[in-house]
Design a protein around this motif. Sequence first.
Motif, short mmCIF file in Angstrom:
data_model
loop_
_atom_site.label_atom_id
_atom_site.label_comp_id
_atom_site.label_asym_id
_atom_site.label_seq_id
_atom_site.Cartn_x
_atom_site.Cartn_y
_atom_site.Cartn_z
N PRO A 241 0.26 -1.39 -0.05
CA PRO A 241 -0.19 0.00 -0.37
C PRO A 241 0.87 1.53 -0.10
N LYS B 41 -5.18 4.43 -0.66
CA LYS B 41 -5.35 5.22 -1.69
C LYS B 41 -5.20 4.19 -2.97
N TRP B 42 -4.14 4.10 -3.00
CA TRP B 42 -2.83 3.08 -4.12
C TRP B 42 -2.03 1.83 -3.50
N PHE B 43 -2.02 0.44 -4.47
CA PHE B 43 -1.39 -0.24 -4.42
C PHE B 43 -0.52 -0.35 -4.94
N GLU C 92 -1.77 0.85 -9.26
CA GLU C 92 -3.04 1.12 -9.26
C GLU C 92 -3.62 1.27 -8.34
N LYS C 93 -4.61 2.48 -8.70
CA LYS C 93 -5.76 2.95 -7.75
C LYS C 93 -6.52 1.85 -6.47
N ASN C 94 -6.44 2.00 -5.25
CA ASN C 94 -7.67 1.14 -5.02
C ASN C 94 -9.65 1.64 -4.67
N GLU C 95 -9.26 1.25 -5.26
CA GLU C 95 -11.15 1.72 -5.15
C GLU C 95 -12.18 1.33 -4.32
N THR C 96 -11.66 0.54 -3.13
CA THR C 96 -12.27 -0.37 -2.50
C THR C 96 -12.44 0.37 -1.41
N GLN C 97 -12.41 0.44 -0.30
CA GLN C 97 -12.36 0.64 1.04
C GLN C 97 -12.43 -0.40 2.75
N VAL D 285 -10.08 -6.26 -0.43
CA VAL D 285 -8.60 -5.50 -1.46
C VAL D 285 -8.03 -7.19 -1.00
N ASN E 92 -9.34 -9.34 -3.64
CA ASN E 92 -8.05 -8.57 -5.11
C ASN E 92 -6.62 -8.69 -4.87
#
Length: 128
Positions: A5, A23-25, A37-42, A47, A50
Motif C-alpha cells: 500500500p 489510496k494506491w497499491f 494501481e488505484k485502490n477502488e475499495t475501502q 482488497v 483482489n
Amino acid sequence: MIAIPVKTNNENPALSPLFGKAKWFAYVDRDGNISIEKNETQSGRVVVDNMIAKGVDTIVFNHMGANPFMLLQKANMECFYGGDERILLQDLLSNLQNEELVKVDSTNMTQYLEEGKHDHSHDHSHHH
C-alpha cells in the motif's frame, strides 16, 4: 507478486500507513516491474480478494487489522512489516530483498497488527 500500500502514484511513493483504505497499491512482479494501481475499495476483505485474484503472494504493510491479516494468512500470503518510519517504495523493496523486514505470522502478529499496536502507541504517560 508483491503488493504494497502506497500514498501516491508517483515513481517512488512512500509506504501508506493504511492497508484496506490505502489510496494506491504498488504491485511488483517477479521481474521487478512496478505498477501502481488505484485502490477502488475501502474494505480490507475486498482488497485481499483482489490480491488473491492478481496472484499476489507477498504483502508489505505498515498498519493492518486482524481480519485482513487472517484472510492473507488463509491465502498463504507472506506478510512483512515495513516499519513505522516514512519509507519509500524502492527502499522497502531493497529491504525485502535483503531480508531486513520482519515477517509477520501468527506467532508475532500481536506486535505488528493495528490492534496490538494501540496498547503502547497511545500510552499517554510521556517520559522526558
